[in-house]
Design an enzyme around this catalytic site. Structure first.
Site, mmCIF file in Angstrom:
data_model
loop_
_atom_site.group_PDB
_atom_site.id
_atom_site.type_symbol
_atom_site.label_atom_id
_atom_site.label_comp_id
_atom_site.label_asym_id
_atom_site.label_seq_id
_atom_site.Cartn_x
_atom_site.Cartn_y
_atom_site.Cartn_z
ATOM 1 N N ARG A 71 0.813 -1.215 0.000
ATOM 2 C CA ARG A 71 0.000 0.000 0.000
ATOM 3 C C ARG A 71 0.853 1.275 0.000
ATOM 4 O O ARG A 71 0.463 2.293 -0.571
ATOM 5 C CB ARG A 71 -0.928 -0.023 1.222
ATOM 6 C CG ARG A 71 -1.921 1.149 1.313
ATOM 7 C CD ARG A 71 -2.849 0.922 2.503
ATOM 8 N NE ARG A 71 -3.620 2.106 2.843
ATOM 9 C CZ ARG A 71 -4.808 2.408 2.325
ATOM 10 N NH1 ARG A 71 -5.363 1.622 1.433
ATOM 11 N NH2 ARG A 71 -5.444 3.504 2.711
ATOM 12 N N ILE A 97 -7.158 7.672 -1.459
ATOM 13 C CA ILE A 97 -7.074 6.212 -1.416
ATOM 14 C C ILE A 97 -7.941 5.774 -0.251
ATOM 15 O O ILE A 97 -7.847 6.314 0.856
ATOM 16 C CB ILE A 97 -5.613 5.741 -1.254
ATOM 17 C CG1 ILE A 97 -5.523 4.212 -1.232
ATOM 18 C CG2 ILE A 97 -4.960 6.325 -0.018
ATOM 19 C CD1 ILE A 97 -4.093 3.687 -1.240
ATOM 20 N N SER A 98 -8.823 4.817 -0.489
ATOM 21 C CA SER A 98 -9.815 4.437 0.520
ATOM 22 C C SER A 98 -9.172 3.812 1.742
ATOM 23 O O SER A 98 -8.069 3.245 1.685
ATOM 24 C CB SER A 98 -10.831 3.457 -0.072
ATOM 25 O OG SER A 98 -11.604 4.068 -1.072
ATOM 26 N N GLN A 99 -9.875 3.901 2.853
ATOM 27 C CA GLN A 99 -9.500 3.233 4.099
ATOM 28 C C GLN A 99 -9.283 1.740 3.813
ATOM 29 O O GLN A 99 -10.048 1.120 3.068
ATOM 30 C CB GLN A 99 -10.633 3.436 5.101
ATOM 31 C CG GLN A 99 -10.506 2.725 6.413
ATOM 32 C CD GLN A 99 -11.802 2.834 7.215
ATOM 33 O OE1 GLN A 99 -12.862 3.137 6.661
ATOM 34 N NE2 GLN A 99 -11.727 2.590 8.497
#
Length: 248
Positions: A71, A97-99
């Protein structure tokens, strides 16, 4: 031994002692720093265990993909140290960027198998596409922001994700040249589910999409194309960036 030789020997002994003390201190300091700052892989394992598995995501393939995809490579360099925090992070151009939990939740809800071809709308950083690439046969992903599309494509290529194809364009129309898709995932929230995306679902296909206007409740929605027709169901409340279109 002469007095001069004795003084020289004493000086050498003192120097050796000093160097030994400095070396021991340096090793101790490095060891303490290593203990205080877990490496990236440790942070990734902790993310999966604490943020994802303990919240109910149990698909073993999804958990393994989340353990594998780096990530930190999908966020801006100055945010790399925060890549495994339990929150979305900005990636520029007003996007995020999503959780991590949301990424895993959507991947599990999508139910991807190794034989599936997946369409993603909203490439963003490319992280979600990388997770899908670990699960599916092929991933086609569309990003409306040119800079993000180029950056995501370069990152995915550098990391060796050969089964992902990135296109810059308006995702509302999907990617008809490669339809139908077994699975469709949307990472931005439209007010209503785009009909072209529903049309591009294969029989028994599934789409996971956040739906709802900005400033109002949004719901993660699962759309399935069954023999009886289109079936929709809401699951959890969410908050996503708006689904943008060219000229609107």
């Amino acid at each position: 031994m002469t007095k001069a030789q004795s003084r020289k020997a004493t000086a050498q002994a003192l120097l050796l002692t000093t160097l030994t003390v400095l070396l021991v201190a340096s090793v101790g300091s490095t060891s303490a720093a290593q203990k205080a700052a877990p490496d990236v892989r440790t942070l990734r394992m902790q993310m999966v265990e604490q943020q994802i598995r303990q919240r109910g995501v149990s698909d073993l393939r999804v958990l393994e993909a989340m353990r594998t995809v780096p990530r930190e490579r999908f966020v801006p360099a100055d945010l790399a140290s925060r890549a495994y925090e339990d929150r979305p992070l900005p990636i520029g151009q007003g996007q995020t960027i999503s959780q991590p939990f949301i990424v895993a939740y959507m991947a599990e809800a999508l139910g991807v198998s190794r034989q599936h071809t997946v369409l993603e709308i909203g490439t963003g950083s490319g992280y979600h596409a990388a997770v899908l690439a670990a699960l599916a046969r092929e991933v086609y992903t569309v990003e409306i922001v040119p800079e993000l599309a180029r950056r995501a494509s370069a990152t995915l290529k550098a990391l060796g994700y050969a089964n992902v194809r990135v296109r810059e364009g308006d995702g509302y129309a999907g990617w008809p040249e490669h339809a139908p898709f077994d699975r469709i995932l949307v990472t931005a929230a439209p007010d209503e589910i785009p009909k072209p995306l529903v049309d591009q679902l294969a029989p028994d296909g599934k789409m996971v999409i956040p739906v709802g206007p900005q400033g109002a409740p949004q719901w993660m929605t699962i759309v399935e194309k069954t023999a009886r027709g289109i079936v929709e169901r809401r699951t959890i409340p969410v908050q996503f960036v708006p689904f943008t279109r060219r000229g609107r």
